[in-house]
Every structure is written in structure tokens, then in C-alpha cells.
Design a protein around this motif. Structure first.
Motif, PDB file in Angstrom:
ATOM      1  N   GLU A   6       0.752  -1.183   0.148  1.00 60.89           N
ATOM      2  CA  GLU A   6       0.444  -0.239   0.151  1.00 60.89           C
ATOM      3  C   GLU A   6       1.014   1.357   0.243  1.00 60.89           C
ATOM      4  OE1 GLU A   6      -3.469   2.118   0.111  1.00 60.89           O
ATOM      5  OE2 GLU A   6      -3.248  -0.211  -0.311  1.00 60.89           O
ATOM      6  N   ALA A   7       2.130   1.526   0.555  1.00 64.75           N
ATOM      7  CA  ALA A   7       2.733   2.330   0.910  1.00 64.75           C
ATOM      8  C   ALA A   7       3.208   2.734  -0.702  1.00 64.75           C
ATOM      9  CB  ALA A   7       3.815   1.801   1.987  1.00 64.75           C
TER      10      ALA A   7
ATOM     11  N   LEU B 143       1.066   4.471  -3.108  1.00 65.10           N
ATOM     12  CA  LEU B 143       0.236   5.163  -2.913  1.00 65.10           C
ATOM     13  C   LEU B 143       1.839   6.468  -2.926  1.00 65.10           C
ATOM     14  CD1 LEU B 143      -1.630   4.914   0.419  1.00 65.10           C
ATOM     15  CD2 LEU B 143      -2.372   5.782  -1.637  1.00 65.10           C
ATOM     16  N   ARG B 144       3.146   5.441  -3.212  1.00 66.07           N
ATOM     17  CA  ARG B 144       4.600   6.659  -2.914  1.00 66.07           C
ATOM     18  C   ARG B 144       4.695   7.219  -2.242  1.00 66.07           C
ATOM     19  NH1 ARG B 144       2.359   6.072  -8.119  1.00 66.07           N
ATOM     20  NH2 ARG B 144       3.685   5.379 -10.197  1.00 66.07           N
ATOM     21  N   GLN B 145       4.099   6.293  -0.983  1.00 67.80           N
ATOM     22  CA  GLN B 145       4.898   6.797   0.748  1.00 67.80           C
ATOM     23  C   GLN B 145       6.687   6.085   0.886  1.00 67.80           C
ATOM     24  OE1 GLN B 145       2.142   5.399   2.696  1.00 67.80           O
ATOM     25  NE2 GLN B 145       0.647   7.295   2.565  1.00 67.80           N
ATOM     26  N   LEU B 146       6.674   5.187  -0.034  1.00 63.30           N
ATOM     27  CA  LEU B 146       7.880   4.128   0.110  1.00 63.30           C
ATOM     28  C   LEU B 146       8.601   4.504  -1.377  1.00 63.30           C
ATOM     29  CD1 LEU B 146       7.262   1.833   2.456  1.00 63.30           C
ATOM     30  CD2 LEU B 146       8.648   3.601   3.311  1.00 63.30           C
TER      31      LEU B 146
END
Length: 82
Positions: free
Chosen positions: A71-72, A75-78
Motif C-alpha cells: 500500500e505504501a 501510494l508512493r509513500q516509500l
């Protein structure tokens, strides 16, 4: 099926772990398509970050960690290559 449908199925604890892992790998494919990389690159990144192997997760907790990481990444959080 969509990413969300596969994610929901992967989190369904009433299903066998192998079936849930198959849905998690489908999530990885959706993420890979969004990032324009190979599915195995996403699976390797998840394994490196979480210790969870999407080809043979140890248990439901490992699968949940892997899904959180997917998921991260989605969402390009990582970043993929950290």
C-alpha cells in the motif's frame, strides 16, 4: 479484479493462507504496473523491507505486513529501491 478487491481478499482470514498470498501477489502486480517495473522487483522490495515472502508467507501477520508495504509503495509513500 482491482487492487482493492485483491487486497480485501488477501486480508480475509477465513481463507487459506496460500489463497490469500495469491491475492497479495496480484496486489504486487497492480503496484508493479503502476510503477512500471516487474512484479518480482516489487515482491523483492517487500521482502527486503518486511521479511515477508509473498511466494510463501510464514503466517497472516507476515502477509499483513507485506500488504501494508504494498500500500505504501502504491501510494508512493516509500521508494521502491530503498
Amino acid at each position: 479484479m482491482s487492487y482493492r478487491s485483491h487486497r480485501r481478499a488477501a486480508l480475509d482470514e477465513s481463507q487459506p493462507l496460500a489463497h490469500r498470498a495469491s491475492h497479495a501477489r496480484s496486489c504486487a502486480l497492480h503496484v508493479a504496473n503502476g510503477l512500471r517495473v516487474q512484479r518480482e522487483a516489487v515482491i523483492a522490495a517487500v521482502a527486503k523491507r518486511t521479511g515477508a515472502d509473498l511466494h510463501a508467507p510464514a503466517d497472516g501477520d507476515a502477509l499483513a505486513r507485506a500488504l501494508d508495504c504494498l500500500e505504501a509503495l502504491r501510494l508512493r509513500q516509500l521508494p521502491l529501491d530503498a
